[in-house]
Design an enzyme around this catalytic site. Structure first.
Site, short mmCIF file in Angstrom:
data_model
loop_
_atom_site.label_atom_id
_atom_site.label_comp_id
_atom_site.label_asym_id
_atom_site.label_seq_id
_atom_site.Cartn_x
_atom_site.Cartn_y
_atom_site.Cartn_z
N PRO A 88 0.81 -1.22 0.00
CA PRO A 88 0.00 0.00 0.00
C PRO A 88 0.84 1.27 0.00
O PRO A 88 0.33 2.34 -0.25
CB PRO A 88 -0.83 -0.10 1.29
CG PRO A 88 -0.49 -1.39 1.92
CD PRO A 88 0.59 -2.07 1.17
N ASP A 168 -11.82 1.26 -23.77
CA ASP A 168 -12.04 1.10 -22.33
C ASP A 168 -11.99 2.43 -21.59
O ASP A 168 -11.31 3.35 -22.02
CB ASP A 168 -10.95 0.21 -21.72
CG ASP A 168 -11.12 -1.23 -22.09
OD1 ASP A 168 -12.17 -1.57 -22.65
OD2 ASP A 168 -10.18 -2.00 -21.82
N1 ADE Z 1 -0.70 -5.37 -0.06
C1 ADE Z 1 -1.60 -5.05 0.88
N2 ADE Z 1 -2.39 -4.05 0.51
C2 ADE Z 1 -1.99 -3.69 -0.75
C3 ADE Z 1 -2.41 -2.71 -1.68
N3 ADE Z 1 -3.40 -1.86 -1.43
N4 ADE Z 1 -1.75 -2.64 -2.86
C4 ADE Z 1 -0.71 -3.47 -3.11
N5 ADE Z 1 -0.29 -4.41 -2.27
C5 ADE Z 1 -0.90 -4.52 -1.10
#
Ligand code: ADE
Length: 260
Positions: A88, A168
């Site tokens: 994240p 798309d």
């Molecule tokens: N691992 C945990 N959450 C994630 C996310 N939002 N994006 C990529 N990998 C992750």
């Protein structure tokens, strides 16, 4: 395109990879996905891949040794292709990023689990970090599948239709126009007459205007980066005047600026 996926849960991938577009891309030699179980590179008899964090606190952290060893054996160190950490904390995946990645012959991704990775993996192994959005999942496996799918469908020939991903949402910076299929009237709701007219010039213009209108209503932020013609700007100006959306002022300024 070759993907090397490093994960603690390789078993979650095959069902999705053996379905629809990804399956066909594999059958047509456009896609190969090699799954690597990070546990195979653990050094102890319990095949440990995580440990408690220095400094205390809850949760577990992925150890560096098994991941470095796995990467070293499969793609070398320094890695012979871009190595992406799914987290994240990464840059959010966009259509533009997927397009850039789809031009590469080989990519590797590391899927995290637990509370995070030992920082040395970030600093000394991977080339970039990608997130699929501002929310936290328990692991990088779903993000890896999303990345593989978003990239693979952009490889020429992966979608049956030669127009491919061109229409798309996002591909031209706008959301996709509304689509209809038979029947022409369903429960009293009719397909717009213009789509049944056979006038392809008029249909193209209608679709473009609908894409502009949708983007204005649902994702006005996208208009700031979109490629807009004079006709697009005229249409948007009229649409903004007719609607009273919160985004009107910045959009009016954008239209004015682009028309200068
Ligand atoms: N691992 C945990 N959450 C994630 C996310 N939002 N994006 C990529 N990998 C992750």
């Amino acid at each position: 395109m070759l993907f090397d996926v490093f994960t603690l849960f390789p078993e979650v991938f095959p069902a999705y990879l053996e379905t629809s577009i990804l399956k066909r891309a594999k059958e047509n030699d456009l896609l190969e996905v090699r799954l690597h179980d990070i546990r195979d590179w653990a050094t102890d008899k319990h095949r440990t891949t995580d440990d408690t964090p220095y400094g205390g606190g809850g949760g577990m952290v992925m150890k560096p040794e098994p991941i470095f060893k796995a990467v070293e054996e499969v793609i070398g160190i320094p890695p012979s292709c871009p190595l992406i950490l799914l987290t994240p904390q990464g840059q959010t995946l966009t259509q533009q990023k997927a397009e850039e990645l789809s031009e590469l012959p080989h990519l590797a991704v590391i899927c995290g689990r637990y509370e995070g990775f030992d920082e040395r993996i970030r600093q000394h192994l991977v080339s970039e970090e990608i997130s699929i959005g501002d929310y936290v999942l328990s692991g990088g496996e779903l993000p890896a599948l999303i990345l593989i799918e978003a990239v693979t469908r952009l490889i020429p020939g992966a979608l049956g239709d030669p127009e491919g991903a061109f229409d798309d949402s996002f591909s031209c910076g706008l959301l996709e126009y509304p689509q209809y299929t038979r029947p022409p009237a369903f429960r009293g709701w009719e397909v717009p007459e213009i789509l049944q007219s056979g006038d392809h010039g008029a249909i193209d213009r209608w679709r473009r205007n609908q894409a502009l209108l949708r983007t204005l209503q649902k994702r006005p932020d996208l208009l700031f980066k979109a490629d807009l013609s004079d006709a697009d700007l005229d249409y948007l100006e009229q649409a903004v005047q007719e609607s009273e959306t919160a985004a009107s002022d910045p959009i009016i300024n954008l239209i004015k600026k682009r028309k200068e």
